[in-house]
Design a protein around this motif. Structure first.
Motif, PDB file in Angstrom:
ATOM      1  N   ASP A   1     -35.373 -85.139 -29.079  1.00 36.69           N
ATOM      2  CA  ASP A   1     -34.320 -84.483 -30.469  1.00 36.69           C
ATOM      3  C   ASP A   1     -33.908 -85.252 -31.366  1.00 36.69           C
ATOM      4  O   ASP A   1     -32.998 -84.691 -32.432  1.00 36.69           O
ATOM      5  CB  ASP A   1     -33.029 -84.164 -29.701  1.00 36.69           C
ATOM      6  N   ASN A   2     -34.643 -86.381 -31.110  1.00 36.01           N
ATOM      7  CA  ASN A   2     -34.416 -87.232 -32.890  1.00 36.01           C
ATOM      8  C   ASN A   2     -35.699 -87.467 -33.586  1.00 36.01           C
ATOM      9  O   ASN A   2     -36.067 -89.162 -33.345  1.00 36.01           O
ATOM     10  CB  ASN A   2     -33.684 -88.390 -31.943  1.00 36.01           C
ATOM     11  N   PRO A   3     -35.877 -86.975 -33.848  1.00 41.67           N
ATOM     12  CA  PRO A   3     -37.400 -87.435 -35.463  1.00 41.67           C
ATOM     13  C   PRO A   3     -36.876 -88.367 -36.692  1.00 41.67           C
ATOM     14  O   PRO A   3     -35.598 -88.394 -36.805  1.00 41.67           O
ATOM     15  CB  PRO A   3     -37.896 -85.992 -35.247  1.00 41.67           C
ATOM     16  N   ILE A   4     -38.024 -89.635 -36.731  1.00 43.10           N
ATOM     17  CA  ILE A   4     -37.870 -89.811 -38.044  1.00 43.10           C
ATOM     18  C   ILE A   4     -37.391 -88.866 -38.866  1.00 43.10           C
ATOM     19  O   ILE A   4     -38.258 -88.090 -39.476  1.00 43.10           O
ATOM     20  CB  ILE A   4     -38.077 -91.182 -38.088  1.00 43.10           C
ATOM     21  N   LEU A   5     -37.574 -88.889 -40.447  1.00 43.18           N
ATOM     22  CA  LEU A   5     -36.857 -88.145 -41.111  1.00 43.18           C
ATOM     23  C   LEU A   5     -36.808 -88.803 -43.107  1.00 43.18           C
ATOM     24  O   LEU A   5     -36.063 -89.813 -42.672  1.00 43.18           O
ATOM     25  CB  LEU A   5     -36.457 -86.216 -41.236  1.00 43.18           C
TER      26      LEU A   5
ATOM     27  N   ASN B   1     -22.726 -84.312 -36.779  1.00 42.92           N
ATOM     28  CA  ASN B   1     -21.885 -82.367 -36.259  1.00 42.92           C
ATOM     29  C   ASN B   1     -22.666 -80.827 -36.746  1.00 42.92           C
ATOM     30  O   ASN B   1     -22.219 -80.678 -36.711  1.00 42.92           O
ATOM     31  CB  ASN B   1     -20.021 -81.957 -36.428  1.00 42.92           C
ATOM     32  N   PHE B   2     -23.911 -81.472 -36.728  1.00 41.96           N
ATOM     33  CA  PHE B   2     -25.089 -80.125 -36.764  1.00 41.96           C
ATOM     34  C   PHE B   2     -25.401 -80.421 -35.639  1.00 41.96           C
ATOM     35  O   PHE B   2     -26.108 -81.151 -34.958  1.00 41.96           O
ATOM     36  CB  PHE B   2     -25.940 -81.099 -37.790  1.00 41.96           C
ATOM     37  N   PRO B   3     -25.172 -79.423 -34.548  1.00 42.16           N
ATOM     38  CA  PRO B   3     -25.758 -79.210 -33.312  1.00 42.16           C
ATOM     39  C   PRO B   3     -27.575 -79.258 -33.495  1.00 42.16           C
ATOM     40  O   PRO B   3     -28.144 -78.572 -34.343  1.00 42.16           O
ATOM     41  CB  PRO B   3     -25.838 -78.948 -32.592  1.00 42.16           C
ATOM     42  N   PRO B   4     -28.452 -79.994 -32.197  1.00 44.69           N
ATOM     43  CA  PRO B   4     -29.710 -79.241 -33.365  1.00 44.69           C
ATOM     44  C   PRO B   4     -30.331 -77.765 -33.924  1.00 44.69           C
ATOM     45  O   PRO B   4     -30.650 -78.180 -34.067  1.00 44.69           O
ATOM     46  CB  PRO B   4     -30.950 -79.556 -31.792  1.00 44.69           C
ATOM     47  N   ASP B   5     -29.951 -77.160 -33.066  1.00 43.54           N
ATOM     48  CA  ASP B   5     -29.963 -75.852 -33.260  1.00 43.54           C
ATOM     49  C   ASP B   5     -28.685 -75.064 -33.654  1.00 43.54           C
ATOM     50  O   ASP B   5     -28.878 -73.755 -34.347  1.00 43.54           O
ATOM     51  CB  ASP B   5     -30.389 -74.162 -32.301  1.00 43.54           C
TER      52      ASP B   5
ATOM     53  N   THR C   1     -32.713 -91.424 -39.239  1.00 48.30           N
ATOM     54  CA  THR C   1     -33.157 -91.108 -37.824  1.00 48.30           C
ATOM     55  C   THR C   1     -32.633 -88.653 -37.548  1.00 48.30           C
ATOM     56  O   THR C   1     -31.967 -89.147 -38.730  1.00 48.30           O
ATOM     57  CB  THR C   1     -33.013 -91.070 -36.464  1.00 48.30           C
ATOM     58  N   ASP C   2     -32.624 -88.391 -36.697  1.00 49.18           N
ATOM     59  CA  ASP C   2     -31.951 -87.204 -37.348  1.00 49.18           C
ATOM     60  C   ASP C   2     -30.783 -87.383 -36.184  1.00 49.18           C
ATOM     61  O   ASP C   2     -29.747 -86.450 -36.770  1.00 49.18           O
ATOM     62  CB  ASP C   2     -33.017 -85.764 -36.109  1.00 49.18           C
TER      63      ASP C   2
END
Ligand code: DAH
Length: 354
Positions: free
Chosen positions: A168-172, A145-149, A136-137
């Motif tokens: 904010d939490n896609p599966i990848l 420690n990578f914020p979304p943007d 998950t994202d």
């Protein structure tokens, strides 16, 4: 009766003479000495004969029976010998012909290199910890420690699997093995008898990573990494340098020199890349090291306090270091492989060289 026996003997021996194969031989046996053969009939009828006749006929019948059986054995041997002679002649083997080669399977070069790396790390006290390829994202990025943007996400273009309804939490597909750090720490905390005193960690996290990139000679959409994670009390940057320099000597040779250069990763602070002296030219400068004399082999750093905290380790008490390296990259450097696409191209001419 005696005439009949003579007749039986004569015709049986005659027909035996003509026999050339095993099947006919068996048929002859049944017909001439088998249970319902005329000869056996004679034995069955002995009881009906007069006392005077019986001994002579009995003796004659026994003689004929012995004779026919002996003839059968002899003929059987002749048939066998003839069959052998025939097969020797017709089925000649040319023992000088070369044999057919056996195609041996082998391990993929990446697997071989992964095992070399893990063997060395095992000797150094690292346990293997594997974690999932589908993430998950939050574990792949946010908890590291990578914020979304955060601009550092640009370093790792991502294959998203499911975003719908996940905010904010896609599966990848994981873009690196670093999310395994979070799993390893959280597992250790969960397994601890006292979650406030989780045990130290020393693990190697191997596995496939995926990036949504243009496939070129230098970049592939999939590749392996081996992550390392050490967490405990009083772990310092000196431990990081000592361990990774020792690893490099074990992997690339006892005399190989190493150097660290400052770098940036969101999940480590401070961060450093490690170079080894180019083992192709010995540091003099060549095409593999682009005349620098050095080859970059991994990214590393002291685990960021936020990451320790996200793993369940109190950063005021615990510290740690981590690194990520690529077995395919190590093979490319070692064997001067100039195109990463060979690894998943399934070309046997490439794979069979390892
Ligand atoms: N995850 C980083 C990448 O894929 C590699 C890396 C760098 C891993 C530094 C680490 C580290 O654990 O400390 O580019």
């Amino acid at each position: 009766m005696l005439d009949k026996l003579n007749e039986i003997e004569k015709s049986a021996l005659e027909s035996l003479d003509a026999i050339r194969d095993q099947a006919a031989l068996e048929a002859w046996r049944v017909a001439n000495v088998g249970r319902s053969s005329p000869l056996m009939q004679v034995f069955a009828e002995l009881g009906k004969l007069s006392k005077e006749e019986r001994p002579a006929v009995g003796a004659a019948a026994n003689r004929v029976k012995a004779k026919l059986e002996a003839a059968l054995t002899e003929r059987a041997e002749a048939v066998k010998a003839a069959a052998l002679a025939k097969s020797l002649e017709e089925e000649q083997l040319d023992v000088t012909l070369p044999g057919r080669g056996i195609h041996l399977g082998r391990l993929h070069p990446s697997t071989q290199q992964l095992r070399r790396v893990l063997d060395i790390l095992a000797e150094m006290g690292f346990q293997v910890y594997t974690s999932r390829e589908v993430e998950t994202d939050d574990v792949n990025f946010q908890l590291l420690n990578f914020p979304p943007d955060h601009p550092a996400r640009d370093m790792q273009d991502t294959f998203f699997i499911e975003a719908e309804g996940r905010g904010d939490n896609p599966i990848l597909l994981r873009t690196h093995t670093s999310p395994g750090q979070i799993h390893a720490m959280r597992d250790a905390v969960r397994a601890a008898t006292d979650p406030d005193n989780p045990p130290p960690i020393r693990v190697a996290l191997p596995g496939m990573c995926f990036r949504y990139e243009q496939i070129t000679a230098r970049s592939e959409i999939q590749f392996n990494q081996v992550e390392g994670l050490v967490v405990g009390e009083n772990i310092t940057f000196a431990d990081l340098k000592g361990t990774l320099s020792d690893f490099a000597r074990r992997m690339f040779g006892q005399n190989v020199r190493t150097r660290f250069r400052a770098d940036y990763f969101p999940f480590t602070e401070p961060s450093a890349e490690m170079d080894v002296e180019c083992f192709v030219c010995g540091g003099k400068g060549c095409s593999v090291c682009k005349n620098s004399g050095w080859l970059e082999i991994l990214g590393s750093g002291m685990v960021h306090p936020i990451v320790l905290q996200n793993g369940g380790y109190d950063p005021r008490r615990y510290s740690g270091y981590a690194w990520g390296m690529g077995p395919e990259r190590q093979l490319m450097l070692r064997y001067k492989i100039d195109d990463i696409r060979y690894f998943w191209g399934n070309d046997l001419r490439f794979l069979e060289q390892f």
